[in-house]
Design an enzyme around this catalytic site. Structure first.
Site, PDB file in Angstrom:
ATOM      1  N   THR A   1       0.815  -1.216   0.000  1.00  0.00           N
ATOM      2  CA  THR A   1       0.000   0.000   0.000  1.00  0.00           C
ATOM      3  C   THR A   1       0.845   1.261   0.000  1.00  0.00           C
ATOM      4  O   THR A   1       1.969   1.276   0.527  1.00  0.00           O
ATOM      5  CB  THR A   1      -0.912   0.018   1.248  1.00  0.00           C
ATOM      6  OG1 THR A   1      -1.577   1.290   1.341  1.00  0.00           O
ATOM      7  CG2 THR A   1      -0.102  -0.172   2.529  1.00  0.00           C
TER       8      THR A   1
ATOM      9  N   TYR B   1      -2.087   0.415   9.861  1.00  0.00           N
ATOM     10  CA  TYR B   1      -2.300  -0.286   8.593  1.00  0.00           C
ATOM     11  C   TYR B   1      -1.043  -0.207   7.721  1.00  0.00           C
ATOM     12  O   TYR B   1      -0.529  -1.229   7.255  1.00  0.00           O
ATOM     13  CB  TYR B   1      -3.498   0.312   7.855  1.00  0.00           C
ATOM     14  CG  TYR B   1      -3.624  -0.153   6.431  1.00  0.00           C
ATOM     15  CD1 TYR B   1      -3.882  -1.490   6.145  1.00  0.00           C
ATOM     16  CD2 TYR B   1      -3.482   0.739   5.374  1.00  0.00           C
ATOM     17  CE1 TYR B   1      -3.995  -1.921   4.824  1.00  0.00           C
ATOM     18  CE2 TYR B   1      -3.599   0.318   4.057  1.00  0.00           C
ATOM     19  CZ  TYR B   1      -3.850  -1.011   3.785  1.00  0.00           C
ATOM     20  OH  TYR B   1      -3.946  -1.439   2.484  1.00  0.00           O
TER      21      TYR B   1
END
Length: 331
Positions: free
Chosen positions: A119, A143
């Site tokens: 990501t 995250y």
């Protein structure tokens, strides 16, 4: 092509199901592993074999052996940034610890290739935009950190074992399969375009705009939106490269290299739907940077891949068509 199957973890989910389609369309044989907590069995193309299992189950290596798995595409995990801030241990369990077990199983089963769903959140708040792969990685939420830790694990494992890998750092994934075979189906999804087309089809009363005071052109957050089918095809191209160059591994941004603000995206939804969706202006969410746009020169240079769907209105149209199809199915 590989002499065996590709294992797709999380293949009943949004991006994973599109990767399954891209692999099958390219002639690969696929086994999907998904615990179906957030994924759907019906989203898995029937040409693939579905095994209901958690990726951290050590017996997954038996599945790898049974299906002669020669590559893993790993999509399973948790993906909601604000949730990661309030429940970080969930993200370190689902994204980092579970992936460590999966990598260990792949090594034990002799799987030579691993493609990881990373990501742009690994960059945190970048010093400059667009952001390149060599720029500092300073995640500002659990995250992003959970994904960066997995990248580090893969680097170390590849140095110690006969395994090469590709980490694709996604920017904002949106849209749906243009043939209507899959799309974003998660209830309560947090993706902006998904939320906006839900509002356009009457599933939501309005769209919340989180933050109007960012240092951007209109005060709202700017993101690089990539069509999910282009992203899926990038995974297939990455697998081809790993097979052709077994000694090389890669970390690559997956984006289009241009950004749109939240308000610009909502304007696009209004254009495509010929509606005026209600916008509710709210404060910033924890863990959201002002702007994330990819420098995508490396992926264009490295992979045999050219984006074919780089059009915001087209992305919205595909997402809207899928949302309408879900409504017809009663989902």
């Amino acid at each position: 092509m590989i002499d065996g199957k590709v294992m797709v973890t999380g293949g009943g989910g949004y991006i994973g199901s599109h990767a399954v389609l891209a692999l099958l369309d390219a002639g690969y044989r696929v086994v999907v592993v998904d615990n179906l907590v957030t994924g759907f069995a019906w989203a898995v193309d029937p040409r693939a074999t579905l095994v209901e299992m958690a990726v951290e189950d050590p017996s997954i290596r038996d599945v790898m052996a049974e299906h002669r798995v020669r590559a893993v595409m790993h999509f399973a995990g948790s993906v909601v940034v604000p949730e990661s801030v309030v429940d970080p241990l969930k993200y370190y369990r689902n994204n980092t610890a579970a992936t460590r077990t999966l990598i260990e199983s792949a090594v034990a089963a002799g799987v030579p290739h691993f493609i990881f769903s990373s990501t742009a959140a690994t960059y945190g708040t970048p010093d400059k935009v667009p952001v390149a792969e060599g720029d500092p990685t300073r995640p500002i939420n659990p995250y992003g950190m959970s994904k960066l830790m997995t990248e580090a694990m893969l680097r170390d494992v590849a140095a110690a074992h006969p395994l090469n890998y590709a980490c694709l750092r996604y920017f904002n994934v949106a849209g749906a399969d243009p043939q209507g075979r899959s799309g974003q189906s998660t209830v309560g999804a947090t993706h902006l375009i998904k939320i906006a087309v839900e509002a356009a089809t009457g599933k939501r009363a309005a769209v919340s705009v989180f933050g109007t005071d960012f240092p951007t052109r209109d005060g709202t957050g700017v993101r690089d939106y990539i069509h999910v089918s282009d992203l899926a095809e990038a995974h297939v191209a990455a697998l081809k490269l790993l097979v052709e160059r077994p000694g090389d591994s890669h970390i690559l941004n997956a984006g289009y290299g241009r950004g749109f603000s939240v308000l610009e995206v909502l304007d696009a939804v209004d254009r495509v739907t010929n509606l005026s969706i209600e916008r509710r202006l709210e404060g910033r969410r924890a863990g959201d940077p002002a702007e994330l746009v990819a420098d995508n020169s490396a992926i264009l240079r490295t992979l045999d891949w050219t984006p074919r769907r780089d059009d915001l209105d087209g992305i919205v149209r595909d997402a809207l068509a899928w949302e309408r199809a879900l409504a017809e199915r009663g989902r």
